[in-house]
Motif scaffolding. Structure first.
Motif, short mmCIF file in Angstrom:
data_model
loop_
_atom_site.label_atom_id
_atom_site.label_comp_id
_atom_site.label_asym_id
_atom_site.label_seq_id
_atom_site.Cartn_x
_atom_site.Cartn_y
_atom_site.Cartn_z
N SER A 227 0.87 -1.17 0.00
CA SER A 227 0.00 0.00 0.00
C SER A 227 0.91 1.22 0.00
O SER A 227 2.11 1.12 0.33
CB SER A 227 -0.88 0.01 1.25
OG SER A 227 -0.07 0.24 2.39
N ALA A 228 0.35 2.37 -0.33
CA ALA A 228 1.16 3.60 -0.36
C ALA A 228 1.79 3.84 1.01
O ALA A 228 2.96 4.22 1.12
CB ALA A 228 0.28 4.78 -0.76
N GLU A 229 1.03 3.57 2.06
CA GLU A 229 1.53 3.83 3.42
C GLU A 229 2.68 2.87 3.74
O GLU A 229 3.71 3.27 4.28
CB GLU A 229 0.40 3.65 4.46
CG GLU A 229 -0.74 4.67 4.33
CD GLU A 229 -1.66 4.40 3.14
OE1 GLU A 229 -1.69 3.25 2.64
OE2 GLU A 229 -2.33 5.35 2.68
N ASP A 436 -13.46 -1.67 -7.04
CA ASP A 436 -13.81 -0.44 -6.29
C ASP A 436 -12.66 0.02 -5.40
O ASP A 436 -12.30 1.20 -5.39
CB ASP A 436 -15.05 -0.68 -5.42
CG ASP A 436 -16.32 -0.73 -6.27
OD1 ASP A 436 -16.24 -0.32 -7.45
OD2 ASP A 436 -17.35 -1.20 -5.76
N GLY A 437 -12.08 -0.93 -4.67
CA GLY A 437 -10.98 -0.57 -3.75
C GLY A 437 -9.79 -0.01 -4.52
O GLY A 437 -9.18 0.98 -4.10
N LYS A 444 -6.92 8.33 -4.37
CA LYS A 444 -6.24 8.84 -3.16
C LYS A 444 -4.75 9.09 -3.44
O LYS A 444 -4.20 10.12 -3.05
CB LYS A 444 -6.40 7.80 -2.05
CG LYS A 444 -5.87 8.24 -0.73
CD LYS A 444 -6.44 7.34 0.39
CE LYS A 444 -5.58 7.49 1.64
NZ LYS A 444 -4.82 6.33 1.97
N ASN A 445 -4.11 8.16 -4.12
CA ASN A 445 -2.68 8.33 -4.40
C ASN A 445 -2.43 9.54 -5.28
O ASN A 445 -1.45 10.27 -5.11
CB ASN A 445 -2.12 7.07 -5.09
CG ASN A 445 -2.15 5.85 -4.18
OD1 ASN A 445 -2.20 5.98 -2.96
ND2 ASN A 445 -2.16 4.66 -4.77
N ILE A 446 -3.33 9.76 -6.24
CA ILE A 446 -3.17 10.93 -7.13
C ILE A 446 -3.38 12.21 -6.34
O ILE A 446 -2.60 13.17 -6.45
CB ILE A 446 -4.14 10.83 -8.33
CG1 ILE A 446 -3.69 9.72 -9.27
CG2 ILE A 446 -4.25 12.16 -9.05
CD1 ILE A 446 -4.63 9.43 -10.42
N VAL A 447 -4.43 12.23 -5.52
CA VAL A 447 -4.73 13.44 -4.74
C VAL A 447 -3.53 13.78 -3.84
O VAL A 447 -3.09 14.93 -3.77
CB VAL A 447 -6.02 13.23 -3.90
CG1 VAL A 447 -6.19 14.34 -2.87
CG2 VAL A 447 -7.24 13.17 -4.84
#
Ligand code: NDP
Ligand code: HEM
Length: 490
Positions: A227-229, A436-437, A444-447
């Motif tokens: 995940s990004a985190e 969906d996920g 979220k990653n783009i934002v």
């Protein structure tokens, strides 16, 4: 000597009596110039670094084998693609693109997937990525694009607005940008990602027939991403995570494998296919050109020495064997020239003599001579010009590739064309492929990444996301606090 340790010598084999104390005039110094051992140590150390790769500087690699399970003899004469069951030795290097050689393995970035097959017809290099497409499709834009991934000339920092500025003005990039900001932008390690030759290449056979081909390597370990985190956290705590993952798996005998497949297109289809098959920002949909499984790649041996075998490895799309060729892809055409040029700068003109780069299963017979650091005997007394009447190597027309039909007026042709659908494949990815996920995390990653961009860049980019899909545009606009009705109307 106190024990059985090997004897320490200078670089020229002269035994060293003391490697802890330099020669000084009296116990307090100064140091005498005659201490050639001290000078050799200092001078060599000062010259230890070579230029890092201008892109893909951080990497790791391993050796392995490729085994063909299905012959492509209908399409090609290349032995590596026609001799079923034969194991061809190979080396792989995996990398991130934009970071320096000490940067974190888990950065959001495409991953290099560079392969060198030591075939009996010479080395065949497939220098791909873990994505089937790329950000730009004309090499004239490559260095500009790469600069947006590197450091700001004024601050030496890496603000993200630079990339969003470029991408928002280069709509051909948005397909690859979506993959980059999806879960696949932070793979766990090379073991858990796919590789793609990405470009369209060609196969040609002894009957002079040509087909276009794309190469796919599907991980048999299954796709696994951070995940990004997690990726951010591991970048801080264990920046070499992916390199360690591959080498420890191999150390434990858990050899990673990839299923190798191709998509094949008859030469003339390219004229009428609805998609330009030489456009590196687009895939060939599987429904149009299905995957054909042809073999397996396994990595099973770690290098003994990183610098010698991986840092000094030199992959180049120009290394092809008879039966495998190029295509008109404008990016590929430039890459055919770019890599050997980069290697001559990074490693020197005789980089082909470095063991990892040698054509170890084919005899090398050229008229190249001399150059810095020539170490292979320089072809001895063999005649060094051609034509000659002294038995020097001669060309063999049997290896001539069939002529390529080309037409058109020389000009700088702009893309996109009026009738081109830039958003169709990105839309397929959004609507058909991601769940969906995955869509939520993509937004979220783009934002998160666009947060430091000036408002006009955010708005320009959001207009592209709207064209991909209204839900996508709305999601990013809302995340950035931008009026969605106004953004939709852009
Ligand atoms: P398919 O449904 O046949 O293929 C979709 C492909 O998308 C899958 O085979 C898989 O490729 C890839 N994929 C699956 N999950 C993800 C994910 N989370 N993130 C990124 N890629 C994923 O449809 P099409 O061939 O028509 O392609 C539809 C879209 O899929 C394309 O527009 C492109 O964006 C994307 N895609 C297509 C590929 C191709 O070569 N046709 C390759 C990769 C992506 P794989 O099996 O290679 O992992
Ligand atoms: C590395 C140029 C596009 C994959 C490099 C290097 C250069 C370069 C100069 C460093 C080589 C070295 O010093 O060893 C270019 C240019 C491109 C381009 C000019 C576009 C015109 C691509 C694309 C892909 C790709 C589209 C993948 C599909 C790689 C990989 C490496 C690399 C994997 C690292 C190879 C290794 O591990 O040594 N590129 N590149 N490049 N490039 Fe590209």
């Amino acid at each position: 000597m106190a024990d059985q340790s090997p004897r320490l010598t200078t670089a020229f084999g002269n035994p060293i009596s003391d490697n802890q104390n330099s020669i000084t005039a009296g116990p307090r110094g100064p140091v005498l110039m005659q201490d050639y051992h001290l000078i050799e140590k200092m001078a060599h150390f000062n010259r230890e670094r070579i230029p890092e790769r201008v892109v893909h500087a951080k990497g790791y690699g391993a050796y392995g084998t490729f085994r063909l399970t299905k012959s492509l003899s209908a399409y090609t004469r290349a032995k590596v693609l026609t001799e079923v069951g034969k194991e061809v030795p190979m080396v792989a290097r995996f990398s991130t693109v934009g970071g320096e050689s000490g940067s974190a393995d888990t950065a959001r970035d495409p991953r290099g997937f560079a392969l060198k097959f030591y075939t009996e017809e010479g080395n065949w290099d497939l220098v791909g990525n873990n994505t089937p497409i790329f950000f730009v499709r004309d090499a004239i834009k490559f260095s500009d694009f790469i600069r947006t991934q590197k450091r700001d000339p004024r601050t030496h920092l890496k603000p993200h607005w630079r990339r969003w500025d470029f991408w928002s003005l280069s709509p051909e990039a948005i397909h690859q940008v979506m993959i980059l900001y999806s879960d696949r932008g932070t793979p766990k390690s090379a073991r858990f990602m796919n590789g793609y030759g990405s470009h369209t290449f060609s196969l040609w056979n002894e009957r002079g027939e040509r087909h276009w081909v794309k190469f796919h390597f599907h991980t048999k370990q299954g796709i696994q991403n951070f995940s990004a985190e997690e990726a951010d956290r591991i970048a801080g705590t264990d920046p070499d995570y992916s390199a360690a993952d591959l080498s420890s798996a191999i150390e434990q005998g858990d050899f990673p494998k990839w299923k190798v497949s191709v998509q094949i297109m008859p030469e003339l289809d390219a004229d009428t296919y609805r998609i330009n098959p030489f456009d590196l920002t687009k895939v060939w949909p599987h429904g149009d050109y299905p995957l054909i499984e042809i073999g397996e790649m396994e990595l099973n041996r770690n290098p003994e020495n990183y610098f010698a075998e991986i840092e000094q490895s030199a992959f180049e799309p120009s290394n092809v064997v008879p039966g495998i060729g190029f295509s008109p892809d404008k990016m590929l055409q430039n890459r055919i020239l770019s890599y050997s040029d980069a290697h001559r700068y990074r490693l020197g003109v005789n980089y082909h003599q470095i063991p990892v780069n040698q054509a170890r299963n084919a005899k090398v017979q050229t008229y190249h001579r001399d150059g810095a650091m020539r170490t292979d005997g320089n072809h001895g007394a063999q005649v060094d010009y051609q034509p000659n009447s002294f038995g020097g190597p001669v060309e063999d027309p049997a290896f001539a590739e069939p002529p390529l039909r080309i037409r058109g007026d020389a000009a700088r042709y702009g893309w996109p064309n009026d009738d081109e659908d830039l958003y169709g494949q990105p839309r397929q990815l959004w609507s058909k492929v991601l769940n969906d996920g995955e869509r939520e995390r993509l937004v979220k990653n783009i934002v998160t990444s666009m947060g430091d961009s000036p408002r006009h860049i955010q708005e320009r980019m959001i207009a592209h996301w709207y064209k991909v899909h209204p839900d996508f545009g709305r999601g990013v606009a809302e995340g950035l606090g931008i009026d969605t009705r106004q953004a939709a109307a852009e």
